[in-house]
Scaffold this active site. Structure first.
Site, PDB file in Angstrom:
ATOM      1  N   THR A 169      38.355  44.996  41.304  1.00  0.00           N
ATOM      2  CA  THR A 169      37.265  46.027  40.397  1.00  0.00           C
ATOM      3  C   THR A 169      37.056  47.190  41.189  1.00  0.00           C
ATOM      4  O   THR A 169      36.872  46.924  42.437  1.00  0.00           O
ATOM      5  CB  THR A 169      36.122  45.193  39.963  1.00  0.00           C
TER       6      THR A 169
ATOM      7  N   HIS B 257      33.395  28.766  46.022  1.00  0.00           N
ATOM      8  CA  HIS B 257      33.304  27.950  47.383  1.00  0.00           C
ATOM      9  C   HIS B 257      33.920  26.574  46.842  1.00  0.00           C
ATOM     10  O   HIS B 257      34.152  25.657  47.752  1.00  0.00           O
ATOM     11  CB  HIS B 257      32.097  28.219  47.957  1.00  0.00           C
TER      12      HIS B 257
END
Length: 411
Positions: free
Chosen positions: A322, A374
Protein backbone atom coordinates in the site's frame (compact mmCIF):
# COMPACT_ATOMS: atom_id res chain seq x y z
CA UNK A 1 -44.11 -11.05 -22.17
CA UNK A 2 -42.97 -10.24 -18.65
CA UNK A 3 -39.32 -11.03 -18.02
CA UNK A 4 -38.18 -11.54 -14.43
CA UNK A 5 -34.69 -10.17 -13.84
CA UNK A 6 -32.84 -11.98 -11.08
CA UNK A 7 -29.65 -11.06 -9.24
CA UNK A 8 -26.74 -12.88 -10.91
CA UNK A 9 -24.01 -14.41 -8.79
CA UNK A 10 -21.08 -11.95 -8.63
CA UNK A 11 -18.70 -14.62 -7.40
CA UNK A 12 -18.11 -17.62 -5.21
CA UNK A 13 -19.29 -17.49 -1.59
CA UNK A 14 -21.40 -14.35 -2.18
CA UNK A 15 -24.98 -15.07 -1.11
CA UNK A 16 -26.55 -11.59 -1.25
CA UNK A 17 -26.00 -8.13 -2.64
CA UNK A 18 -27.31 -4.68 -1.85
CA UNK A 19 -29.07 -2.36 -4.28
CA UNK A 20 -26.77 0.65 -4.13
CA UNK A 21 -28.38 2.83 -6.80
CA UNK A 22 -31.16 2.43 -9.32
CA UNK A 23 -30.03 4.09 -12.56
CA UNK A 24 -33.60 4.06 -13.95
CA UNK A 25 -37.04 4.88 -12.56
CA UNK A 26 -40.08 2.66 -12.21
CA UNK A 27 -41.96 2.70 -15.53
CA UNK A 28 -38.98 3.77 -17.64
CA UNK A 29 -38.34 2.18 -21.01
CA UNK A 30 -34.92 0.46 -20.99
CA UNK A 31 -32.80 -0.92 -23.78
CA UNK A 32 -31.15 -4.33 -23.68
CA UNK A 33 -27.74 -4.27 -21.96
CA UNK A 34 -28.42 -0.80 -20.54
CA UNK A 35 -27.08 -0.42 -17.00
CA UNK A 36 -30.14 -0.23 -14.77
CA UNK A 37 -28.61 -0.51 -11.29
CA UNK A 38 -25.41 -0.60 -9.27
CA UNK A 39 -25.25 -3.44 -6.76
CA UNK A 40 -22.79 -3.79 -3.90
CA UNK A 41 -21.38 -7.09 -2.73
CA UNK A 42 -18.96 -7.42 0.16
CA UNK A 43 -16.12 -7.41 -2.37
CA UNK A 44 -17.02 -5.06 -5.22
CA UNK A 45 -19.62 -2.78 -6.81
CA UNK A 46 -21.04 -4.12 -10.06
CA UNK A 47 -23.44 -2.82 -12.71
CA UNK A 48 -26.63 -4.74 -13.46
CA UNK A 49 -27.47 -4.66 -17.19
CA UNK A 50 -31.00 -5.04 -18.57
CA UNK A 51 -31.56 -8.48 -20.07
CA UNK A 52 -34.08 -7.20 -22.62
CA UNK A 53 -35.74 -4.03 -23.89
CA UNK A 54 -39.07 -2.91 -22.45
CA UNK A 55 -40.88 -1.13 -19.64
CA UNK A 56 -39.28 -1.79 -16.25
CA UNK A 57 -41.03 -2.34 -12.92
CA UNK A 58 -38.76 -2.17 -9.88
CA UNK A 59 -39.21 -4.79 -7.16
CA UNK A 60 -36.57 -3.62 -4.67
CA UNK A 61 -35.64 -0.32 -3.08
CA UNK A 62 -32.24 1.30 -2.86
CA UNK A 63 -30.46 -0.04 0.21
CA UNK A 64 -32.33 -3.37 0.16
CA UNK A 65 -30.28 -6.52 0.65
CA UNK A 66 -31.43 -9.12 -1.86
CA UNK A 67 -30.38 -12.74 -2.19
CA UNK A 68 -28.52 -13.96 -5.26
CA UNK A 69 -31.18 -15.35 -7.60
CA UNK A 70 -33.97 -13.12 -6.23
CA UNK A 71 -36.17 -11.10 -8.61
CA UNK A 72 -35.29 -7.39 -8.47
CA UNK A 73 -37.33 -6.07 -11.39
CA UNK A 74 -39.74 -7.00 -14.20
CA UNK A 75 -39.37 -6.00 -17.83
CA UNK A 76 -42.40 -5.93 -20.12
CA UNK A 77 -40.75 -6.92 -23.40
CA UNK A 78 -44.00 -6.40 -25.37
CA UNK A 79 -44.04 -2.69 -24.63
CA UNK A 80 -43.12 -0.36 -27.46
CA UNK A 81 -40.44 2.26 -27.15
CA UNK A 82 -42.04 5.66 -26.53
CA UNK A 83 -42.13 8.05 -29.47
CA UNK A 84 -40.57 11.46 -28.99
CA UNK A 85 -43.32 14.07 -28.50
CA UNK A 86 -44.06 16.25 -31.49
CA UNK A 87 -42.87 19.81 -31.06
CA UNK A 88 -45.66 22.24 -30.30
CA UNK A 89 -46.06 25.29 -32.50
CA UNK A 90 -45.07 28.48 -30.78
CA UNK A 91 -48.03 30.81 -30.20
CA UNK A 92 -48.32 33.68 -32.61
CA UNK A 93 -46.97 36.92 -31.27
CA UNK A 94 -49.48 39.73 -31.45
CA UNK A 95 -48.58 42.99 -33.04
CA UNK A 96 -47.02 45.03 -30.28
CA UNK A 97 -48.77 48.10 -31.71
CA UNK A 98 -52.14 46.44 -31.34
CA UNK A 99 -51.68 45.73 -27.71
CA UNK A 100 -51.53 48.65 -25.39
CA UNK A 101 -49.54 47.86 -22.31
CA UNK A 102 -51.27 48.99 -19.16
CA UNK A 103 -49.66 51.73 -17.20
CA UNK A 104 -47.85 50.50 -14.21
CA UNK A 105 -49.47 51.83 -11.10
CA UNK A 106 -47.12 53.39 -8.66
CA UNK A 107 -47.48 51.48 -5.44
CA UNK A 108 -46.02 52.87 -2.28
CA UNK A 109 -43.63 50.46 -0.64
CA UNK A 110 -45.09 49.04 2.56
CA UNK A 111 -43.40 50.27 5.68
CA UNK A 112 -40.72 47.95 6.95
CA UNK A 113 -41.65 46.48 10.29
CA UNK A 114 -39.16 47.29 12.95
CA UNK A 115 -37.77 44.25 14.73
CA UNK A 116 -38.35 44.33 18.46
CA UNK A 117 -35.24 44.94 20.46
CA UNK A 118 -33.37 41.71 21.01
CA UNK A 119 -31.80 42.82 24.25
CA UNK A 120 -28.50 41.33 23.17
CA UNK A 121 -27.05 44.76 22.79
CA UNK A 122 -28.74 46.25 25.86
CA UNK A 123 -26.86 48.57 28.16
CA UNK A 124 -25.59 47.00 31.36
CA UNK A 125 -26.12 48.60 34.70
CA UNK A 126 -22.94 49.85 36.42
CA UNK A 127 -22.89 46.81 38.71
CA UNK A 128 -23.46 44.51 35.74
CA UNK A 129 -20.69 46.23 33.77
CA UNK A 130 -18.17 45.60 36.56
CA UNK A 131 -19.07 41.89 36.73
CA UNK A 132 -18.90 41.49 32.95
CA UNK A 133 -15.48 43.16 32.84
CA UNK A 134 -14.23 40.78 35.52
CA UNK A 135 -15.49 37.82 33.50
CA UNK A 136 -14.16 39.29 30.25
CA UNK A 137 -17.61 39.03 28.66
CA UNK A 138 -18.91 41.47 26.06
CA UNK A 139 -22.25 43.11 26.80
CA UNK A 140 -23.32 42.32 23.22
CA UNK A 141 -23.13 38.60 24.08
CA UNK A 142 -25.74 38.90 26.86
CA UNK A 143 -29.53 38.98 26.53
CA UNK A 144 -30.76 41.48 29.07
CA UNK A 145 -33.91 40.78 31.08
CA UNK A 146 -34.38 44.30 32.38
CA UNK A 147 -36.56 47.05 30.97
CA UNK A 148 -35.93 47.66 27.25
CA UNK A 149 -33.33 44.86 27.28
CA UNK A 150 -31.19 46.41 29.97
CA UNK A 151 -28.60 43.97 31.41
CA UNK A 152 -29.12 43.58 35.13
CA UNK A 153 -26.70 42.50 37.81
CA UNK A 154 -28.35 39.05 37.91
CA UNK A 155 -27.87 38.73 34.13
CA UNK A 156 -24.16 39.44 34.56
CA UNK A 157 -23.79 37.04 37.51
CA UNK A 158 -25.48 34.22 35.58
CA UNK A 159 -23.57 34.88 32.34
CA UNK A 160 -21.15 32.13 31.29
CA UNK A 161 -18.14 32.88 29.04
CA UNK A 162 -18.53 31.35 25.57
CA UNK A 163 -14.99 29.93 25.67
CA UNK A 164 -14.65 30.86 22.05
CA UNK A 165 -17.44 28.51 20.91
CA UNK A 166 -18.49 29.60 17.40
CA UNK A 167 -22.10 30.61 16.95
CA UNK A 168 -24.32 31.28 13.99
CA UNK A 169 -22.72 28.69 11.69
CA UNK A 170 -24.25 25.57 10.21
CA UNK A 171 -24.62 22.65 12.63
CA UNK A 172 -26.45 20.20 10.40
CA UNK A 173 -25.90 16.45 10.45
CA UNK A 174 -26.51 13.77 7.88
CA UNK A 175 -26.96 10.05 8.46
CA UNK A 176 -25.74 7.95 5.53
CA UNK A 177 -25.86 4.19 5.39
CA UNK A 178 -22.52 2.63 4.51
CA UNK A 179 -22.39 0.50 1.37
CA UNK A 180 -22.08 -3.24 1.77
CA UNK A 181 -18.50 -3.00 0.47
CA UNK A 182 -17.56 -0.33 3.00
CA UNK A 183 -19.21 -2.31 5.84
CA UNK A 184 -17.30 -5.43 4.83
CA UNK A 185 -14.01 -3.51 4.70
CA UNK A 186 -14.71 -2.14 8.19
CA UNK A 187 -15.53 -5.62 9.47
CA UNK A 188 -12.33 -7.06 8.04
CA UNK A 189 -10.19 -4.26 9.46
CA UNK A 190 -11.62 -4.75 12.94
CA UNK A 191 -11.12 -8.51 12.60
CA UNK A 192 -7.51 -7.96 11.56
CA UNK A 193 -6.88 -5.91 14.71
CA UNK A 194 -8.71 -8.31 17.02
CA UNK A 195 -7.71 -11.68 15.59
CA UNK A 196 -4.03 -11.23 14.72
CA UNK A 197 -0.95 -10.52 16.79
CA UNK A 198 -0.08 -7.54 14.61
CA UNK A 199 3.23 -5.74 14.99
CA UNK A 200 4.96 -3.19 12.76
CA UNK A 201 8.65 -2.75 12.03
CA UNK A 202 10.15 0.24 10.22
CA UNK A 203 13.12 1.13 8.07
CA UNK A 204 14.17 3.85 5.65
CA UNK A 205 15.23 3.67 2.02
CA UNK A 206 17.57 5.95 0.11
CA UNK A 207 15.70 6.44 -3.18
CA UNK A 208 18.64 8.00 -5.05
CA UNK A 209 19.62 4.83 -6.99
CA UNK A 210 16.04 4.23 -8.17
CA UNK A 211 15.61 7.89 -9.10
CA UNK A 212 18.81 7.76 -11.13
CA UNK A 213 17.61 4.69 -13.04
CA UNK A 214 14.17 6.17 -13.65
CA UNK A 215 15.56 9.49 -14.82
CA UNK A 216 17.84 7.72 -17.28
CA UNK A 217 15.39 5.21 -18.72
CA UNK A 218 11.81 6.34 -18.06
CA UNK A 219 11.35 8.20 -21.37
CA UNK A 220 12.68 5.29 -23.44
CA UNK A 221 10.62 2.86 -21.33
CA UNK A 222 7.39 4.79 -21.94
CA UNK A 223 8.06 5.16 -25.66
CA UNK A 224 8.93 1.47 -26.02
CA UNK A 225 5.95 0.14 -24.08
CA UNK A 226 3.04 2.16 -25.51
CA UNK A 227 2.67 4.73 -22.77
CA UNK A 228 3.27 2.44 -19.79
CA UNK A 229 5.39 4.43 -17.32
CA UNK A 230 8.33 3.25 -15.26
CA UNK A 231 7.05 4.00 -11.76
CA UNK A 232 8.12 3.15 -8.25
CA UNK A 233 5.62 0.29 -7.88
CA UNK A 234 7.49 -2.05 -10.22
CA UNK A 235 10.70 -1.59 -8.21
CA UNK A 236 8.86 -2.20 -4.93
CA UNK A 237 6.95 -5.19 -6.30
CA UNK A 238 10.10 -6.86 -7.57
CA UNK A 239 11.94 -6.06 -4.32
CA UNK A 240 9.06 -7.65 -2.39
CA UNK A 241 8.95 -10.83 -4.49
CA UNK A 242 12.72 -11.21 -4.04
CA UNK A 243 12.39 -10.76 -0.26
CA UNK A 244 9.46 -13.21 -0.09
CA UNK A 245 11.64 -15.86 -1.72
CA UNK A 246 14.27 -15.26 0.96
CA UNK A 247 11.76 -15.24 3.84
CA UNK A 248 8.87 -17.52 2.80
CA UNK A 249 7.09 -17.30 6.18
CA UNK A 250 6.07 -13.75 5.25
CA UNK A 251 4.37 -15.26 2.18
CA UNK A 252 2.19 -17.60 4.23
CA UNK A 253 -0.99 -17.38 6.27
CA UNK A 254 -2.79 -18.99 9.19
CA UNK A 255 -5.64 -21.44 8.62
CA UNK A 256 -6.83 -22.67 11.98
CA UNK A 257 -3.99 -24.72 13.45
CA UNK A 258 -2.12 -24.88 10.16
CA UNK A 259 0.25 -22.66 8.24
CA UNK A 260 -0.48 -22.36 4.53
CA UNK A 261 2.70 -21.61 2.54
CA UNK A 262 2.72 -20.47 -1.10
CA UNK A 263 5.36 -21.02 -3.75
CA UNK A 264 4.01 -18.09 -5.79
CA UNK A 265 3.63 -14.38 -5.10
CA UNK A 266 0.20 -12.90 -5.76
CA UNK A 267 0.74 -9.29 -4.73
CA UNK A 268 -2.30 -7.26 -3.69
CA UNK A 269 -1.91 -3.58 -4.60
CA UNK A 270 -4.09 -1.15 -2.63
CA UNK A 271 -5.60 1.51 -4.91
CA UNK A 272 -8.16 4.23 -4.24
CA UNK A 273 -11.38 4.01 -6.24
CA UNK A 274 -14.67 5.93 -6.32
CA UNK A 275 -16.23 3.35 -3.99
CA UNK A 276 -13.34 3.39 -1.53
CA UNK A 277 -10.20 1.32 -1.12
CA UNK A 278 -9.78 -1.53 -3.60
CA UNK A 279 -7.07 -4.20 -3.43
CA UNK A 280 -6.72 -5.92 -6.84
CA UNK A 281 -4.16 -8.69 -7.19
CA UNK A 282 -1.15 -8.93 -9.50
CA UNK A 283 -0.90 -12.69 -10.14
CA UNK A 284 2.46 -14.48 -10.14
CA UNK A 285 4.29 -11.19 -9.77
CA UNK A 286 7.56 -13.10 -9.27
CA UNK A 287 7.49 -14.02 -12.98
CA UNK A 288 6.71 -10.54 -14.32
CA UNK A 289 9.18 -8.07 -15.78
CA UNK A 290 9.19 -4.37 -14.94
CA UNK A 291 6.96 -3.77 -17.96
CA UNK A 292 4.65 -6.61 -16.95
CA UNK A 293 4.21 -5.29 -13.42
CA UNK A 294 3.59 -1.70 -14.53
CA UNK A 295 1.15 -2.73 -17.27
CA UNK A 296 -0.85 -4.95 -14.92
CA UNK A 297 -1.01 -2.33 -12.17
CA UNK A 298 -2.16 0.27 -14.70
CA UNK A 299 -4.85 -2.05 -16.03
CA UNK A 300 -6.19 -2.83 -12.57
CA UNK A 301 -6.02 0.81 -11.42
CA UNK A 302 -8.07 1.94 -14.45
CA UNK A 303 -10.69 -0.73 -13.75
CA UNK A 304 -10.88 0.35 -10.10
CA UNK A 305 -11.15 4.03 -11.05
CA UNK A 306 -13.92 3.33 -13.57
CA UNK A 307 -15.82 1.09 -11.16
CA UNK A 308 -15.27 -1.96 -13.39
CA UNK A 309 -13.17 -3.98 -10.96
CA UNK A 310 -14.46 -7.53 -10.53
CA UNK A 311 -14.50 -9.91 -7.61
CA UNK A 312 -12.02 -12.18 -9.38
CA UNK A 313 -9.60 -9.24 -9.70
CA UNK A 314 -9.52 -8.90 -5.90
CA UNK A 315 -9.73 -12.54 -4.84
CA UNK A 316 -6.66 -14.15 -3.33
CA UNK A 317 -3.37 -12.40 -2.77
CA UNK A 318 -0.53 -13.60 -0.57
CA UNK A 319 1.01 -10.23 0.38
CA UNK A 320 -0.09 -6.57 0.09
CA UNK A 321 1.65 -3.32 -0.84
CA UNK A 322 0.00 0.00 0.00
CA UNK A 323 1.29 3.45 -0.90
CA UNK A 324 0.12 6.16 1.46
CA UNK A 325 2.84 8.42 0.13
CA UNK A 326 0.67 9.47 -2.82
CA UNK A 327 -1.55 11.26 -0.28
CA UNK A 328 1.39 12.79 1.60
CA UNK A 329 1.76 10.27 4.43
CA UNK A 330 5.24 10.31 5.99
CA UNK A 331 4.81 7.31 8.30
CA UNK A 332 2.01 4.91 9.17
CA UNK A 333 1.28 1.44 10.54
CA UNK A 334 -0.68 -0.32 7.77
CA UNK A 335 -3.29 -2.90 8.78
CA UNK A 336 -2.88 -6.48 7.59
CA UNK A 337 -5.19 -7.52 4.77
CA UNK A 338 -6.61 -10.80 6.18
CA UNK A 339 -6.05 -13.69 5.79
CA UNK A 340 -2.60 -12.53 4.66
CA UNK A 341 0.18 -12.24 7.20
CA UNK A 342 2.06 -9.17 5.97
CA UNK A 343 1.63 -5.76 4.35
CA UNK A 344 4.29 -3.28 3.23
CA UNK A 345 3.54 0.44 3.58
CA UNK A 346 5.25 2.95 1.29
CA UNK A 347 5.33 6.64 2.19
CA UNK A 348 6.24 9.99 0.70
CA UNK A 349 9.76 10.80 -0.45
CA UNK A 350 11.40 13.74 1.32
CA UNK A 351 14.93 15.03 1.03
CA UNK A 352 16.71 14.55 4.36
CA UNK A 353 20.29 14.76 5.59
CA UNK A 354 21.91 11.36 6.13
CA UNK A 355 25.43 10.17 6.89
CA UNK A 356 27.22 8.71 3.85
CA UNK A 357 30.80 7.49 4.35
CA UNK A 358 31.22 9.78 7.33
CA UNK A 359 29.81 12.85 5.56
CA UNK A 360 26.40 14.49 5.73
CA UNK A 361 24.58 14.41 2.40
CA UNK A 362 21.06 15.29 1.29
CA UNK A 363 19.15 12.39 -0.29
CA UNK A 364 15.53 11.58 -1.17
CA UNK A 365 14.44 9.25 1.64
CA UNK A 366 11.35 7.12 2.20
CA UNK A 367 10.20 5.45 5.39
CA UNK A 368 8.83 1.93 4.85
CA UNK A 369 6.76 -0.09 7.31
CA UNK A 370 6.02 -3.80 7.50
CA UNK A 371 3.01 -4.87 9.56
CA UNK A 372 2.96 -8.61 10.17
CA UNK A 373 1.15 -11.32 12.11
CA UNK A 374 3.49 -12.35 14.90
CA UNK A 375 1.64 -15.66 15.29
CA UNK A 376 3.28 -16.93 12.14
CA UNK A 377 6.15 -14.50 11.45
CA UNK A 378 8.93 -14.07 13.99
CA UNK A 379 10.97 -10.94 14.52
CA UNK A 380 13.96 -12.34 12.64
CA UNK A 381 11.87 -12.99 9.53
CA UNK A 382 10.03 -9.67 9.66
CA UNK A 383 13.14 -7.54 10.16
CA UNK A 384 15.14 -9.64 7.69
CA UNK A 385 12.39 -9.28 5.09
CA UNK A 386 12.29 -5.49 5.41
CA UNK A 387 16.09 -5.26 5.29
CA UNK A 388 16.05 -7.38 2.10
CA UNK A 389 13.52 -4.97 0.56
CA UNK A 390 15.72 -2.03 1.55
CA UNK A 391 18.84 -3.70 0.08
CA UNK A 392 17.14 -4.33 -3.26
CA UNK A 393 15.77 -0.79 -3.50
CA UNK A 394 19.12 0.78 -2.63
CA UNK A 395 20.99 -1.48 -5.07
CA UNK A 396 18.48 -2.00 -7.90
CA UNK A 397 21.11 -2.18 -10.63
CA UNK A 398 22.55 -5.40 -9.24
CA UNK A 399 19.71 -7.01 -7.30
CA UNK A 400 16.73 -6.12 -9.51
CA UNK A 401 18.24 -5.49 -12.95
CA UNK A 402 21.08 -8.06 -12.91
CA UNK A 403 23.48 -5.25 -13.90
CA UNK A 404 21.71 -4.91 -17.25
CA UNK A 405 18.94 -2.28 -17.01
CA UNK A 406 18.30 -2.19 -20.75
CA UNK A 407 17.51 -5.89 -20.71
CA UNK A 408 15.53 -5.61 -17.48
CA UNK A 409 13.45 -2.77 -18.90
CA UNK A 410 13.12 -4.59 -22.28
CA UNK A 411 14.55 -1.67 -24.26
Amino acid sequence: MILEMKVPSPGESIKEVEIATWLVKDGDYVEKDQAIAEVDSDKATLELPAEASGIITLKAEEGDAVAVGAVVCLIDTAAQAPQPPKGELAPKTEDPKAVESPKTAEVAAPPVAQAPPSGAGGHPSPAARKILDEKNIQASDIVGTGKDGRITKDDAVNAVPSMGTPTGGSRGTERIKLSMLRRKVAERLVAAKNETAMLTTFNEVNMTPINNLRNEYKDAFKAKHNGVGLGYMSFFTKAVTRALALFPDVNSMMDGDHKVAFDFCDISIAVSGPKGLMVPVVRNAENLTFRGVEAEIKRLAIKARDGQISVDDMTGGTFTITNGGVFGSMLSTPIINPPQSGILGMHNIIERPIAVNGKVEIHPMMYVALSYDHRIIDGRESVGFLVAVKEALENPMELLCDNNPKKAFEL
